[in-house]
Design a protein around this motif. Sequence first.
Motif, mmCIF file in Angstrom:
data_model
loop_
_atom_site.group_PDB
_atom_site.id
_atom_site.type_symbol
_atom_site.label_atom_id
_atom_site.label_comp_id
_atom_site.label_asym_id
_atom_site.label_seq_id
_atom_site.Cartn_x
_atom_site.Cartn_y
_atom_site.Cartn_z
ATOM 1 N N GLY A 33 0.844 -1.191 0.000
ATOM 2 C CA GLY A 33 0.000 0.000 0.000
ATOM 3 C C GLY A 33 0.881 1.243 0.000
ATOM 4 O O GLY A 33 2.076 1.162 0.275
ATOM 5 N N ASP A 34 0.319 2.411 -0.318
ATOM 6 C CA ASP A 34 1.083 3.659 -0.254
ATOM 7 C C ASP A 34 1.313 4.018 1.212
ATOM 8 O O ASP A 34 0.640 3.503 2.098
ATOM 9 N N ARG A 35 2.247 4.931 1.445
ATOM 10 C CA ARG A 35 2.492 5.358 2.814
ATOM 11 C C ARG A 35 1.270 6.091 3.364
ATOM 12 O O ARG A 35 0.659 6.900 2.654
ATOM 13 N N SER A 36 0.943 5.839 4.628
ATOM 14 C CA SER A 36 -0.244 6.465 5.233
ATOM 15 C C SER A 36 -0.209 7.978 5.086
ATOM 16 O O SER A 36 -1.217 8.615 4.815
ATOM 17 N N GLU A 37 0.986 8.536 5.261
ATOM 18 C CA GLU A 37 1.135 9.992 5.199
ATOM 19 C C GLU A 37 0.713 10.540 3.836
ATOM 20 O O GLU A 37 0.024 11.557 3.735
ATOM 21 N N ASP A 38 1.127 9.828 2.752
ATOM 22 C CA ASP A 38 0.777 10.274 1.402
ATOM 23 C C ASP A 38 -0.720 10.157 1.169
ATOM 24 O O ASP A 38 -1.346 11.027 0.574
ATOM 25 N N VAL A 39 -1.292 9.047 1.647
ATOM 26 C CA VAL A 39 -2.733 8.857 1.477
ATOM 27 C C VAL A 39 -3.487 9.951 2.229
ATOM 28 O O VAL A 39 -4.441 10.536 1.723
#
Length: 501
Positions: free
Chosen positions: A397-403
């Motif tokens: 998955g993408d990094r939580s911060e980016d999401v």
Amino acid sequence: MAVRVSYGALNNGMVGQLVEVQAHLSNGLPGMTIVGLPDTAISESRDRVRSAIGNSGFTWPTGRITVGLSPAFEHKRGSGLDLAIAMAVLACANSIPPAIAEGPVYLGELGLDGSVRSVPGAITTALSVAREQPGSIVLGCPETISQIALVPGIEPIPVVNLSQAIQVLTGTRSADPIQILPDRDHSSAVDLSEVVGQRPACRSLEIAAAGGHHVLLSGPPGVGKTMLARRLPDLLPPLSDQQALEVCALRDSAVTTWAGIDRSPPFLAPHHSTTLVAMVGGSVGGMLRPGQISLAHHGVLFLDEGPEFSRKALEALRQPLESGTVSVARAAFTERVPAEFQLVVAANPCPCGDAGAITCHCSPNEIRRYQQRISGPLLDRIDMHIRVGVPVGSARGDRSEDVRDRVQRARQLSAKRLASVEVSLNSRVSGDQLRRRFPPDAAAVKVMDDWRQRNQLGMRALDRILRLAWTISDLAGVDQPGEVEVAEAAALRQDHRLDVS
Ligand SMILES: [Zn+2]
């Protein structure tokens, strides 16, 4: 002789209570009586206030003092009225002008030496003061004041003791600055990038976060439903001042020590054996205590193995899902307590969890009964039904911060668009408003008409698809949902019960 008045406030669990303190000095044997349903702590206020006044350089009035606490019919608990009582008594004795006693709202216990001490649940109390008596000056010890510094609509002033309080109020000294503690540190231990082989589910979670949509995750045990749900709070924007205060007020109603404000959205995962009272909240020893659904206010409520929860517990979710509040019984009253959460329900496809596999011996009847435990009306409020299968491939998955950045941008778009209907999230728009004011583009209208005419989908299902399509558009930065967005949205909500395939 005249009656002198001051104001104090107490915390009754999740609600604050503004109290008018009246003091009357009359001829008679020296002494002090407190009336108006005080508990033992308040009755003992007599001795604390007397010592505090004496040790602060004032003379105790001669005669009989009667202190009345109003509203008189409600029980009052704790020592938080000491400072207010002291002020009313000093006004009675003509030691301070009556207007000084009457002006502010006083929060604080007094030490025998005259020091002002902290009171539990100050945020809840201050929020009530701001609501009932907006514009009030609120006096309390520095610790209490640093807790309530962010409460809008009041003017907090820290004081260390009784004499300082009087000096500040009479203008003979200026108030000390308010100490504001930094936000509570919140570095999350989990990240969406640790989720492997579940790209479609990660994308669904991002959509859920952006639109505030409730989610049903269905799939066999061990595929990562809990792991996904736990990462949702980190995809949500940090709480605003007002939201953080509301959350702290619910969580800290019994706390006096203050570690700064917490801006991370709460995550609550009650076990399916949790009692109804623990779920919705209730009265403990006369104090109102929040339930799990209120502790999840402005955050995520995760029900793992949803169908295992009692019918009553599940049905209790319907009111908060609709109104954002829950009614909690307290003595003769019912309080409406905040409970605006994003719901994530995880469910196995059948009682054993292996439906479809050779190892499953659940009968069709057992499977139906199990699935029906989550009732139609509850399912109706859940926009997204996501099937979670076994992980495929090694994509992360993408990094939580980016999401979270993308979610925040999408939320800004929806808030701007929806300001006219007074909501900010796509999940909160009513079907009627959605159809009249926020239609998709012409091509998408045609696709959705086709679905309806072929009688595959009812009106509610179409509304849900449109809601999700708007969230998908907001994430993509598109002005209006088209065929692509509507098609992706339709895949996020198959309108049948938990999948057995
Ligand atoms: Zn089974």
